[in-house]
Design a protein around this motif. Structure first.
Motif, PDB file in Angstrom:
ATOM      1  N   LEU A 125       0.820  -1.208   0.000  1.00 26.66           N
ATOM      2  CA  LEU A 125       0.000   0.000   0.000  1.00 26.66           C
ATOM      3  C   LEU A 125       0.858   1.265   0.000  1.00 26.66           C
ATOM      4  N   SER A 126       1.928   1.267   0.780  1.00 22.37           N
ATOM      5  CA  SER A 126       2.778   2.459   0.858  1.00 22.37           C
ATOM      6  C   SER A 126       3.438   2.784  -0.489  1.00 22.37           C
ATOM      7  N   PRO A 127       4.121   1.830  -1.169  1.00 21.31           N
ATOM      8  CA  PRO A 127       4.676   2.181  -2.490  1.00 21.31           C
ATOM      9  C   PRO A 127       3.625   2.489  -3.533  1.00 21.31           C
ATOM     10  N   VAL A 128       2.445   1.871  -3.427  1.00 23.84           N
ATOM     11  CA  VAL A 128       1.373   2.177  -4.389  1.00 23.84           C
ATOM     12  C   VAL A 128       0.915   3.624  -4.247  1.00 23.84           C
ATOM     13  N   LEU A 129       0.768   4.092  -3.010  1.00 25.50           N
ATOM     14  CA  LEU A 129       0.359   5.484  -2.784  1.00 25.50           C
ATOM     15  C   LEU A 129       1.440   6.460  -3.255  1.00 25.50           C
ATOM     16  N   LYS A 130       2.709   6.093  -3.086  1.00 23.53           N
ATOM     17  CA  LYS A 130       3.786   6.934  -3.611  1.00 23.53           C
ATOM     18  C   LYS A 130       3.738   7.010  -5.132  1.00 23.53           C
ATOM     19  N   GLY A 131       3.497   5.876  -5.767  1.00 16.90           N
ATOM     20  CA  GLY A 131       3.404   5.873  -7.221  1.00 16.90           C
ATOM     21  C   GLY A 131       2.230   6.684  -7.732  1.00 16.90           C
ATOM     22  N   ILE A 132       1.098   6.606  -7.038  1.00 18.51           N
ATOM     23  CA  ILE A 132      -0.066   7.399  -7.442  1.00 18.51           C
ATOM     24  C   ILE A 132       0.238   8.884  -7.324  1.00 18.51           C
ATOM     25  N   ALA A 133       0.874   9.290  -6.212  1.00 18.13           N
ATOM     26  CA  ALA A 133       1.214  10.702  -6.033  1.00 18.13           C
ATOM     27  C   ALA A 133       2.195  11.194  -7.092  1.00 18.13           C
ATOM     28  N   LYS A 134       3.031  10.297  -7.623  1.00 15.68           N
ATOM     29  CA  LYS A 134       4.016  10.716  -8.619  1.00 15.68           C
ATOM     30  C   LYS A 134       3.406  10.888 -10.007  1.00 15.68           C
ATOM     31  N   TYR A 135       2.488  10.008 -10.396  1.00 11.68           N
ATOM     32  CA  TYR A 135       1.943  10.032 -11.758  1.00 11.68           C
ATOM     33  C   TYR A 135       0.496  10.510 -11.819  1.00 11.68           C
ATOM     34  N   VAL A 136      -0.035  11.054 -10.711  1.00 14.00           N
ATOM     35  CA  VAL A 136      -1.456  11.392 -10.696  1.00 14.00           C
ATOM     36  C   VAL A 136      -1.777  12.568 -11.634  1.00 14.00           C
ATOM     37  N   HIS A 137      -0.786  13.405 -11.941  1.00 11.86           N
ATOM     38  CA  HIS A 137      -1.051  14.570 -12.801  1.00 11.86           C
ATOM     39  C   HIS A 137      -1.254  14.176 -14.261  1.00 11.86           C
ATOM     40  N   LEU A 138      -1.067  12.900 -14.586  1.00 14.97           N
ATOM     41  CA  LEU A 138      -1.190  12.459 -15.968  1.00 14.97           C
ATOM     42  C   LEU A 138      -2.514  11.760 -16.264  1.00 14.97           C
ATOM     43  N   ILE A 139      -3.342  11.512 -15.246  1.00 16.91           N
ATOM     44  CA  ILE A 139      -4.548  10.720 -15.466  1.00 16.91           C
ATOM     45  C   ILE A 139      -5.740  11.631 -15.755  1.00 16.91           C
ATOM     46  N   ASN A 140      -6.810  11.015 -16.240  1.00 16.89           N
ATOM     47  CA  ASN A 140      -8.019  11.773 -16.597  1.00 16.89           C
ATOM     48  C   ASN A 140      -9.014  11.773 -15.432  1.00 16.89           C
ATOM     49  N   LEU A 141     -10.169  12.419 -15.660  1.00 18.31           N
ATOM     50  CA  LEU A 141     -11.158  12.585 -14.585  1.00 18.31           C
ATOM     51  C   LEU A 141     -11.799  11.269 -14.166  1.00 18.31           C
ATOM     52  N   ASP A 142     -11.955  10.336 -15.095  1.00 21.87           N
ATOM     53  CA  ASP A 142     -12.562   9.053 -14.734  1.00 21.87           C
ATOM     54  C   ASP A 142     -11.717   8.317 -13.691  1.00 21.87           C
ATOM     55  N   LEU A 143     -10.403   8.280 -13.947  1.00 18.04           N
ATOM     56  CA  LEU A 143      -9.522   7.623 -12.978  1.00 18.04           C
ATOM     57  C   LEU A 143      -9.438   8.413 -11.678  1.00 18.04           C
ATOM     58  N   VAL A 144      -9.491   9.750 -11.770  1.00 14.67           N
ATOM     59  CA  VAL A 144      -9.453  10.576 -10.559  1.00 14.67           C
ATOM     60  C   VAL A 144     -10.677  10.307  -9.688  1.00 14.67           C
ATOM     61  N   GLN A 145     -11.831  10.197 -10.309  1.00 15.91           N
ATOM     62  CA  GLN A 145     -13.058   9.954  -9.554  1.00 15.91           C
ATOM     63  C   GLN A 145     -13.024   8.584  -8.879  1.00 15.91           C
ATOM     64  N   ALA A 146     -12.582   7.562  -9.624  1.00 13.55           N
ATOM     65  CA  ALA A 146     -12.488   6.228  -9.030  1.00 13.55           C
ATOM     66  C   ALA A 146     -11.458   6.196  -7.905  1.00 13.55           C
ATOM     67  N   LEU A 147     -10.352   6.889  -8.114  1.00 13.48           N
ATOM     68  CA  LEU A 147      -9.300   6.915  -7.094  1.00 13.48           C
ATOM     69  C   LEU A 147      -9.738   7.657  -5.842  1.00 13.48           C
ATOM     70  N   SER A 148     -10.428   8.781  -6.012  1.00 10.88           N
ATOM     71  CA  SER A 148     -10.879   9.555  -4.849  1.00 10.88           C
ATOM     72  C   SER A 148     -11.919   8.789  -4.036  1.00 10.88           C
ATOM     73  N   GLN A 149     -12.765   8.037  -4.696  1.00  6.43           N
ATOM     74  CA  GLN A 149     -13.757   7.244  -3.960  1.00  6.43           C
ATOM     75  C   GLN A 149     -13.090   6.168  -3.102  1.00  6.43           C
ATOM     76  N   ILE A 150     -12.092   5.493  -3.670  1.00  6.14           N
ATOM     77  CA  ILE A 150     -11.419   4.424  -2.916  1.00  6.14           C
ATOM     78  C   ILE A 150     -10.641   4.998  -1.743  1.00  6.14           C
ATOM     79  N   LEU A 151      -9.907   6.092  -1.975  1.00  2.00           N
ATOM     80  CA  LEU A 151      -9.101   6.677  -0.904  1.00  2.00           C
ATOM     81  C   LEU A 151      -9.973   7.267   0.196  1.00  2.00           C
ATOM     82  N   THR A 152     -11.078   7.912  -0.177  1.00  2.00           N
ATOM     83  CA  THR A 152     -11.981   8.468   0.828  1.00  2.00           C
ATOM     84  C   THR A 152     -12.581   7.370   1.701  1.00  2.00           C
ATOM     85  N   HIS A 153     -12.913   6.253   1.087  1.00  2.00           N
ATOM     86  CA  HIS A 153     -13.460   5.117   1.850  1.00  2.00           C
ATOM     87  C   HIS A 153     -12.432   4.594   2.858  1.00  2.00           C
ATOM     88  N   HIS A 154     -11.167   4.473   2.451  1.00  2.00           N
ATOM     89  CA  HIS A 154     -10.139   3.958   3.357  1.00  2.00           C
ATOM     90  C   HIS A 154      -9.834   4.953   4.476  1.00  2.00           C
TER      91      HIS A 154
END
Length: 597
Positions: free
Chosen positions: A317-346
């Motif tokens: 989980l820790s390296p995955v969150l680091k990777g998301i923070a590094k490449y998150v500026h390259l993704i579109n809104l669909d992935l952002v919405q799915a990602l925000s829902q999962i992180l908010t739930h956790h």
């Protein structure tokens, strides 16, 4: 019945093994010395005349085939020397391009002698290299704990780095990626450095796509066991990808899909001539590179989301969150919405550990400040969650290891932009000041540097914290966990005033500068000052100096020495039956004499 070549080879191998076992120790040593000379001779001929040495006849096998037989020798030392020697040979004679074998129709055509010899050399070289890789794979599969297994892994990594465009690259990559999850530290570090070198030197993004695909398959195959057997290096290896393309442009995404379909059709039709022409041009097609990077990014985030959904409590989980923070500026809104829902739930569930929760909050803040701006998500839940974490850290025994992650969240939330709610800033400053009273000196310095940065960023909001006689000071801080409810309960920042009397001299002086609202210099940034004063290597920073000798003590010692040198000039004086000795210039003895009188 006439025996086949396979049966004959097996029979000869068994006879050689029986003959080797019947030898004495001296005979084995003499045999190894003779084979060392043969290995050196064959390697020299292969490197000086590769075309003649690779080709063999039915009566006498080629030098390359004899070297491959040495790799299967019963003696372990001979096998090691042969494997390592062949690496140097292949690095020298293998071309930089990918060899394409001629088809049956092409072989029937009439060719020049030079072309025919070149085709024969490439075919025999490719067959010998394939046999060599099969031998290496056999030793690796037997176990990398053995010396032969570790040497084989090192040879595979060397060939991948030196000849990344040659044939059988996918087979080598598959083995190296699997060994990223090895239990042996040396093997894991070697494969990690190999993957890092390949990803940082990939102008076409072709190797990047293959590496991410193999890693994604490895993670997906281990999801059933909750990723218990996957190590962090498997995910960390993807941090060196040079990804520039993004998923926001729909037009480019459609073009990337078309390019991917064309590439599949090309593979089915075996149009290898066009591929060879593209490689001979030595140029990179920008559309093809964009398509590969887009596919790599999509595969990478699918792997990240798969881990977040199915194994949130794993060590990945820790390296995955680091990777998301590094490449998150390259993704579109669909992935952002799915990602925000999962992180908010956790974050709401509270099932994550302290370190993972801090990284999840930081990743969520980075996502919403980057491509998630258009979603207009309320950040109050993140602010409240981070505020509660600061309060919980005061009761953690190992709180110092979470300070850098906490400061990273504070900087992302307050320092990289300006907030309008001043009550949030003051409440966080007060909580950070209270937390600094419980930490080690290097953590105290990092927190104080962050407080100073917040004070200078929000000057008008923080003036109330330094005014002890203001009318806005009402009571003490309430127990509410929401910083927005702290408006009626702002107290002066008494915690920093207590740090002025800290035992660490630099903490004391730094706290005085903070109370004086002195500006930060570059060497006083939070991360830099934490690193400079971290006592993990032992000692005390700054080093403790030896106490100096006072002047009064030295003068007294000097007077005693003078007194001892004048003992010859002592005068006897008898008074009331007492006999005392004194020096004419000694005031101490005069006072003693007056007391006796």
């Amino acid at each position: 019945r006439q025996e086949t070549k396979t049966e004959k080879g097996r029979r000869l191998k068994e006879e050689a093994l029986l003959q080797y076992r019947s030898m004495s120790k001296q005979q084995k040593l003499a045999r190894v010395e003779d084979l060392k000379v043969d290995i050196a001779t064959f390697c020299q001929k292969l490197m000086s005349k590769p075309e003649a040495s690779v080709h063999g006849t039915s009566d006498e096998p080629s030098k390359l085939r004899q070297m491959l037989e040495f790799c299967k020798d019963p003696d372990v030392m001979v096998r090691k020397l042969s494997i390592l020697s062949l690496v140097a040979v292949f690095k020298d004679i293998i071309p930089e391009y990918r060899i394409r074998l001629p088809t049956a129709a092409e072989r029937k055509t009439r060719l020049k002698k030079e072309v025919r010899l070149l085709w024969r050399f490439e075919r025999e070289l490719l067959e010998g290299y394939q046999s060599y890789l099969q031998i290496l794979n056999q030793y690796v599969s037997s176990g990398e704990v053995s010396s032969l297994g570790s040497i084989s892994i090192r040879c595979m990594c060397t060939m991948l780095v030196s000849k990344p465009k040659f044939n059988f690259r996918e087979n080598l990559l598959k083995t190296v990626v699997l060994k990223l999850n090895s239990k042996v530290d040396a093997t894991r570090n070697q494969c990690f450095s190999c993957i890092k070198t390949l990803l940082t030197n990939d102008p076409t993004s072709e190797i990047t796509l293959e590496v991410i695909t193999h890693i994604s398959k490895l993670v997906k195959s281990n999801l059933k066991s909750s990723l218990a057997g996957i190590r962090e290096e498997v995910i960390t290896a993807t941090f060196d990808c040079l990804l520039v393309a993004d998923l926001k442009d729909e037009k480019r995404a459609l073009e990337a899909k078309k390019v991917k379909k064309k590439r599949k059709r090309r593979r089915k039709r075996e149009e290898e001539v066009a591929t060879a022409l593209e490689e001979s041009e030595a140029t990179v097609d920008p559309m093809l590179k964009h398509a590969r990077q887009t596919e790599s990014l999509r595969e990478l985030f699918l792997m990240y989301l798969r881990v977040l959904k199915q194994a949130p409590k794993s060590m990945l989980l820790s390296p995955v969150l680091k990777g998301i923070a590094k490449y998150v500026h390259l993704i579109n809104l669909d992935l952002v919405q799915a990602l925000s829902q999962i992180l908010t739930h956790h974050i709401k569930s509270g099932s994550l550990e302290m370190a993972s929760l801090l990284k999840a909050i930081h990743t969520m803040i980075t996502t919403l400040q980057g491509p998630g701006k258009e979603l207009q998500v309320d950040e109050s839940e993140l602010v409240v969650g981070l505020y509660r974490l600061i309060h919980q850290l005061q009761f953690e025994s190992n709180r110092d290891q979470y300070i850098l992650d906490l400061i990273d969240c504070i900087e992302a939330l307050f320092l990289r932009r300006v907030l309008q709610q001043n009550s949030r800033v003051t409440a966080f400053i007060l909580q950070l000041a209270k937390l600094s009273l419980c930490c080690e000196p290097h953590s105290v310095l990092a927190i104080s540097a962050t407080v100073r940065a917040l004070i200078h960023r929000y000057k008008t909001a923080c003036d109330i914290l330094f005014d002890s006689e203001s009318d806005m000071v009402v009571g003490t801080l309430t127990n509410s966990s929401d910083p927005l409810l702290q408006d009626q309960a702002v107290t002066p920042i008494w915690a920093l005033s207590q740090l002025q009397f800290h035992y660490h001299p630099y903490v004391s002086s730094f706290s005085k500068k903070t109370l004086a609202k002195a500006p930060l210099v570059p060497k006083e940034r939070a991360f830099q000052i934490y690193k400079d004063y971290d006592p993990k290597d032992g000692g005390f920073n700054p080093p403790v100096q030896k106490p100096r000798r006072s002047e009064k003590r030295s003068n007294r010692k000097r007077d005693c020495l003078r007194t001892s040198t004048r003992e010859s000039n002592l005068t006897e004086f008898d008074l009331n039956g007492h006999q005392e000795c004194f020096t004419p210039s000694g005031s101490y003895f005069r006072q003693l004499l007056l007391q006796r009188l």
